[in-house]
Design a protein around this motif. Structure first.
Motif, PDB file in Angstrom:
ATOM      1  N   ASP A   9      45.624  40.594  41.322  1.00 42.80           N
ATOM      2  CA  ASP A   9      44.700  41.668  40.987  1.00 42.80           C
ATOM      3  C   ASP A   9      43.273  41.123  41.021  1.00 42.80           C
ATOM      4  O   ASP A   9      42.472  41.476  41.875  1.00 42.80           O
ATOM      5  N   GLY A  10      42.928  40.260  40.085  1.00 45.97           N
ATOM      6  CA  GLY A  10      41.651  39.554  40.129  1.00 45.97           C
ATOM      7  C   GLY A  10      40.422  40.349  39.765  1.00 45.97           C
ATOM      8  O   GLY A  10      39.299  39.840  39.887  1.00 45.97           O
ATOM      9  N   ARG A  11      40.581  41.603  39.315  1.00 44.03           N
ATOM     10  CA  ARG A  11      39.396  42.405  39.004  1.00 44.03           C
ATOM     11  C   ARG A  11      38.571  41.797  37.875  1.00 44.03           C
ATOM     12  O   ARG A  11      37.335  41.771  37.933  1.00 44.03           O
ATOM     13  N   ALA A  12      39.252  41.341  36.835  1.00 43.75           N
ATOM     14  CA  ALA A  12      38.525  40.759  35.707  1.00 43.75           C
ATOM     15  C   ALA A  12      37.734  39.530  36.139  1.00 43.75           C
ATOM     16  O   ALA A  12      36.583  39.324  35.712  1.00 43.75           O
ATOM     17  N   THR A  13      38.333  38.715  37.003  1.00 44.59           N
ATOM     18  CA  THR A  13      37.634  37.523  37.487  1.00 44.59           C
ATOM     19  C   THR A  13      36.389  37.887  38.264  1.00 44.59           C
ATOM     20  O   THR A  13      35.322  37.278  38.096  1.00 44.59           O
ATOM     21  N   VAL A  14      36.515  38.900  39.123  1.00 42.34           N
ATOM     22  CA  VAL A  14      35.363  39.341  39.917  1.00 42.34           C
ATOM     23  C   VAL A  14      34.237  39.830  39.012  1.00 42.34           C
ATOM     24  O   VAL A  14      33.063  39.481  39.197  1.00 42.34           O
ATOM     25  N   VAL A  15      34.578  40.647  38.009  1.00 42.97           N
ATOM     26  CA  VAL A  15      33.565  41.218  37.117  1.00 42.97           C
ATOM     27  C   VAL A  15      32.869  40.125  36.313  1.00 42.97           C
ATOM     28  O   VAL A  15      31.630  40.062  36.244  1.00 42.97           O
ATOM     29  N   VAL A  16      33.655  39.244  35.693  1.00 41.61           N
ATOM     30  CA  VAL A  16      33.071  38.196  34.846  1.00 41.61           C
ATOM     31  C   VAL A  16      32.237  37.229  35.677  1.00 41.61           C
ATOM     32  O   VAL A  16      31.099  36.884  35.317  1.00 41.61           O
ATOM     33  N   ALA A  17      32.789  36.782  36.812  1.00 43.44           N
ATOM     34  CA  ALA A  17      32.055  35.834  37.661  1.00 43.44           C
ATOM     35  C   ALA A  17      30.774  36.454  38.209  1.00 43.44           C
ATOM     36  O   ALA A  17      29.730  35.784  38.303  1.00 43.44           O
ATOM     37  N   SER A  18      30.821  37.738  38.554  1.00 44.44           N
ATOM     38  CA  SER A  18      29.627  38.415  39.055  1.00 44.44           C
ATOM     39  C   SER A  18      28.549  38.500  37.978  1.00 44.44           C
ATOM     40  O   SER A  18      27.356  38.293  38.242  1.00 44.44           O
ATOM     41  N   LEU A 211      43.572  26.203  39.891  1.00 43.81           N
ATOM     42  CA  LEU A 211      44.044  27.505  40.367  1.00 43.81           C
ATOM     43  C   LEU A 211      45.561  27.615  40.273  1.00 43.81           C
ATOM     44  O   LEU A 211      46.097  28.684  39.937  1.00 43.81           O
ATOM     45  N   ALA A 212      46.273  26.526  40.568  1.00 42.70           N
ATOM     46  CA  ALA A 212      47.736  26.544  40.451  1.00 42.70           C
ATOM     47  C   ALA A 212      48.158  26.750  39.001  1.00 42.70           C
ATOM     48  O   ALA A 212      49.105  27.503  38.707  1.00 42.70           O
ATOM     49  N   TRP A 213      47.474  26.093  38.088  1.00 43.87           N
ATOM     50  CA  TRP A 213      47.754  26.271  36.658  1.00 43.87           C
ATOM     51  C   TRP A 213      47.544  27.717  36.238  1.00 43.87           C
ATOM     52  O   TRP A 213      48.381  28.304  35.551  1.00 43.87           O
ATOM     53  N   ARG A 214      46.414  28.308  36.677  1.00 40.62           N
ATOM     54  CA  ARG A 214      46.160  29.707  36.341  1.00 40.62           C
ATOM     55  C   ARG A 214      47.177  30.632  37.002  1.00 40.62           C
ATOM     56  O   ARG A 214      47.586  31.638  36.425  1.00 40.62           O
ATOM     57  N   GLY A 215      47.600  30.293  38.212  1.00 40.83           N
ATOM     58  CA  GLY A 215      48.607  31.099  38.892  1.00 40.83           C
ATOM     59  C   GLY A 215      49.926  31.105  38.150  1.00 40.83           C
ATOM     60  O   GLY A 215      50.582  32.150  38.011  1.00 40.83           O
ATOM     61  N   LEU A 341      23.810  26.427  38.302  1.00 35.43           N
ATOM     62  CA  LEU A 341      25.260  26.278  38.399  1.00 35.43           C
ATOM     63  C   LEU A 341      25.962  27.612  38.142  1.00 35.43           C
ATOM     64  O   LEU A 341      26.935  27.957  38.826  1.00 35.43           O
ATOM     65  N   ALA A 342      25.458  28.383  37.171  1.00 34.35           N
ATOM     66  CA  ALA A 342      26.039  29.692  36.890  1.00 34.35           C
ATOM     67  C   ALA A 342      25.855  30.635  38.073  1.00 34.35           C
ATOM     68  O   ALA A 342      26.790  31.364  38.453  1.00 34.35           O
ATOM     69  N   ALA A 343      24.668  30.632  38.671  1.00 32.16           N
ATOM     70  CA  ALA A 343      24.391  31.536  39.791  1.00 32.16           C
ATOM     71  C   ALA A 343      25.270  31.218  40.988  1.00 32.16           C
ATOM     72  O   ALA A 343      25.922  32.116  41.561  1.00 32.16           O
ATOM     73  N   ILE A 344      25.322  29.963  41.378  1.00 36.50           N
ATOM     74  CA  ILE A 344      26.048  29.585  42.588  1.00 36.50           C
ATOM     75  C   ILE A 344      27.555  29.558  42.344  1.00 36.50           C
ATOM     76  O   ILE A 344      28.333  30.101  43.137  1.00 36.50           O
ATOM     77  N   GLY A 345      27.966  28.960  41.223  1.00 31.80           N
ATOM     78  CA  GLY A 345      29.387  28.932  40.910  1.00 31.80           C
ATOM     79  C   GLY A 345      29.953  30.311  40.676  1.00 31.80           C
ATOM     80  O   GLY A 345      31.042  30.646  41.156  1.00 31.80           O
ATOM     81  N   GLY A 346      29.205  31.148  39.939  1.00 33.14           N
ATOM     82  CA  GLY A 346      29.655  32.512  39.685  1.00 33.14           C
ATOM     83  C   GLY A 346      29.793  33.314  40.958  1.00 33.14           C
ATOM     84  O   GLY A 346      30.778  34.039  41.163  1.00 33.14           O
ATOM     85  N   ALA A 347      28.814  33.190  41.867  1.00 34.16           N
ATOM     86  CA  ALA A 347      28.869  33.918  43.133  1.00 34.16           C
ATOM     87  C   ALA A 347      30.045  33.456  43.982  1.00 34.16           C
ATOM     88  O   ALA A 347      30.764  34.280  44.587  1.00 34.16           O
ATOM     89  N   ALA A 348      30.274  32.139  44.034  1.00 36.21           N
ATOM     90  CA  ALA A 348      31.377  31.617  44.836  1.00 36.21           C
ATOM     91  C   ALA A 348      32.727  32.086  44.303  1.00 36.21           C
ATOM     92  O   ALA A 348      33.612  32.505  45.064  1.00 36.21           O
ATOM     93  N   VAL A 349      32.898  32.043  42.985  1.00 41.01           N
ATOM     94  CA  VAL A 349      34.160  32.483  42.377  1.00 41.01           C
ATOM     95  C   VAL A 349      34.361  33.980  42.576  1.00 41.01           C
ATOM     96  O   VAL A 349      35.464  34.442  42.910  1.00 41.01           O
ATOM     97  N   ARG A 354      37.292  38.202  45.053  1.00 42.28           N
ATOM     98  CA  ARG A 354      37.253  39.510  45.707  1.00 42.28           C
ATOM     99  C   ARG A 354      37.988  39.491  47.041  1.00 42.28           C
ATOM    100  O   ARG A 354      38.719  40.427  47.381  1.00 42.28           O
ATOM    101  N   ARG A 355      37.816  38.424  47.799  1.00 48.36           N
ATOM    102  CA  ARG A 355      38.458  38.343  49.108  1.00 48.36           C
ATOM    103  C   ARG A 355      39.951  38.019  49.012  1.00 48.36           C
ATOM    104  O   ARG A 355      40.685  38.192  49.984  1.00 48.36           O
ATOM    105  N   THR A 356      40.386  37.536  47.846  1.00 46.48           N
ATOM    106  CA  THR A 356      41.800  37.209  47.656  1.00 46.48           C
ATOM    107  C   THR A 356      42.565  38.366  47.021  1.00 46.48           C
ATOM    108  O   THR A 356      43.798  38.394  47.050  1.00 46.48           O
ATOM    109  N   ARG A 357      41.848  39.325  46.450  1.00 46.76           N
ATOM    110  CA  ARG A 357      42.501  40.466  45.801  1.00 46.76           C
ATOM    111  C   ARG A 357      43.405  41.211  46.775  1.00 46.76           C
ATOM    112  O   ARG A 357      43.084  41.373  47.942  1.00 46.76           O
TER     113      ARG A 357
END
Length: 379
Positions: A9-18, A211-215, A341-349, A354-357
């Motif tokens: 799903d990943g919606r929460a990750t997209v919202v928080v990281a954004s 990522l494997a741990w979170r999966g 770090l927040a700007a670049i890391g957040g955007a990358a995540v 989003r592309r993996t959803r």
């Protein structure tokens, strides 16, 4: 096979990281306006740290295909997720290009550096992303297509990955020269490219472990202890390799004691920087080297993820250690470091999520997946 197709799903990750990225971008913009040199140093350090984690994950993906190994199929999608952030990282490189004069001293070299820069002018080019993004996108597309139309072999992927590994190694070597080593125009090290590559692979494997741990924790990836033990073994190997390169680069340069070479270490072993150097060695080598010995503990997803977080911290600290001494005599962190770090890391995540959803975190059409999920190891 259908039972393994657990869509992310990943919606929460997209919202928080954004949200993190937006807040970080605002702070970064303020920092760049108030103190451009320090702000761009923070931006370059953060960008390099995140980019090398993504590139390291992409290299892990290439190695899995090129080696024709079975068990990496279980974590194939994690390498694809890391590579999915490369386009946005290429976009985030644009501010550095626009403000090159604030970032790299070779743009307007000091009189004593004119000769050194002239010798390097042929390769001082900051664009290497085509070599990374195009094959990464092809591998992601082919993998997604196999979910709906399973293919009996991976010959096409193996040929592409085998061809791209040396090309990627060369591209990353010259990128390391351009992005980082050229911050001190008169300094050079033949081992520096390999130093950056091994660090990127260690960090990419660490990101894979997290990522494997979170999966597993989310129920999206039914990985078993042998998978984490295999990741842990590779992490251990690249930890040792990185330390080997780092040690011999430092030892040989200091033994030679040439003025233009030792200046790199002189700047990082005085004025308090020696503390950062020691912490870097502990985070990138001592902690993972010691903690990854245990065969039993390497089977625990949370344990491997904890070690991986330390390594990822070490990757960022390494980039900070390489970049910031050029603009700061003392190792005093700035709020712009955290914002960048927040700007670049957040955007990358956010982009990667989003592309993996909507896709399975396991490559259900991969011919090696059954063997990968049944993987066992005596070591």
């Amino acid at each position: 096979m259908a039972a393994l197709k657990r869509v992310l799903d990943g919606r929460a990750t997209v919202v928080v990281a954004s949200a993190v990225a937006v807040v970080g971008a605002i702070g970064t913009a303020i920092g760049l306006a108030l103190e451009p040199r320090r702000g761009f140093a923070a931006y370059l350090a953060a960008w390099c740290a995140v980019a090398f984690v993504a590139i390291g994950g992409y290299i892990v993906l290439l190695i899995g295909y090129a080696a024709n190994a079975r068990w990496p199929a279980a974590v194939r999608r994690l390498g694809e997720a890391a590579a999915a952030s490369l386009p946005v990282l290429a976009l985030l490189f644009v501010p550095l290009l626009v403000a090159m004069a604030h970032v790299w001293p070779w743009v307007h070299p000091a009189p004593e550096h004119v000769h050194a820069v002239a010798l390097k002018a042929a390769y001082l080019s900051p664009a290497y992303f085509a070599v990374l993004i195009v094959p990464a996108e092809l591998l992601r597309r082919w993998s997604r297509r196999r979910d709906d139309a399973p293919a009996p072999s991976l010959d096409r992927e193996r040929v592409l990955a085998s061809a791209m590994l040396p090309v990627t190694g060369l591209a990353l070597t010259f990128a390391a020269f351009d992005w980082l080593m050229s911050l001190q125009p008169a300094w050079w090290s033949a081992a520096f490219g390999f130093y950056v590559i091994t660090g990127a692979m260690q960090a990419g494997l660490a990101a894979t472990a997290v990522l494997a741990w979170r999966g597993v924790a989310s129920g999206a990836m039914p990985l078993a202890p042998p998978h984490f033990r295999a990741i842990g073994r590779l992490l251990h190997a690249f930890t040792i390799l990185w330390a080997y390169i780092a040690y011999f680069q430092a030892m040989l340069i200091q033994i030679a004691n040439l003025p233009r070479e030792v200046t790199f270490y002189v700047a990082r072993l005085g004025s308090g920087w020696q503390v950062i150097t020691i912490v870097l060695a502990i985070a990138r080598f001592v902690v993972p080297f010691v903690l990854l010995f245990s065969r039993r503990l390497k089977q625990r997803a949370g344990y491997i993820a904890g070690v991986a977080f330390v390594i990822l911290f070490g990757e960022y600290l390494d980039m900070w250690w390489l970049v910031v001494p050029r603009v700061a005599r003392a190792p005093v962190p700035s709020w712009t470091d955290l914002c960048a770090l927040a700007a670049i890391g957040g955007a990358a995540v956010a982009v990667a999520a989003r592309r993996t959803r909507g896709a399975s975190l396991l490559p259900v059409g991969d011919p090696y997946l059954d063997a990968a999920m049944a993987y066992e190891s005596k070591y």
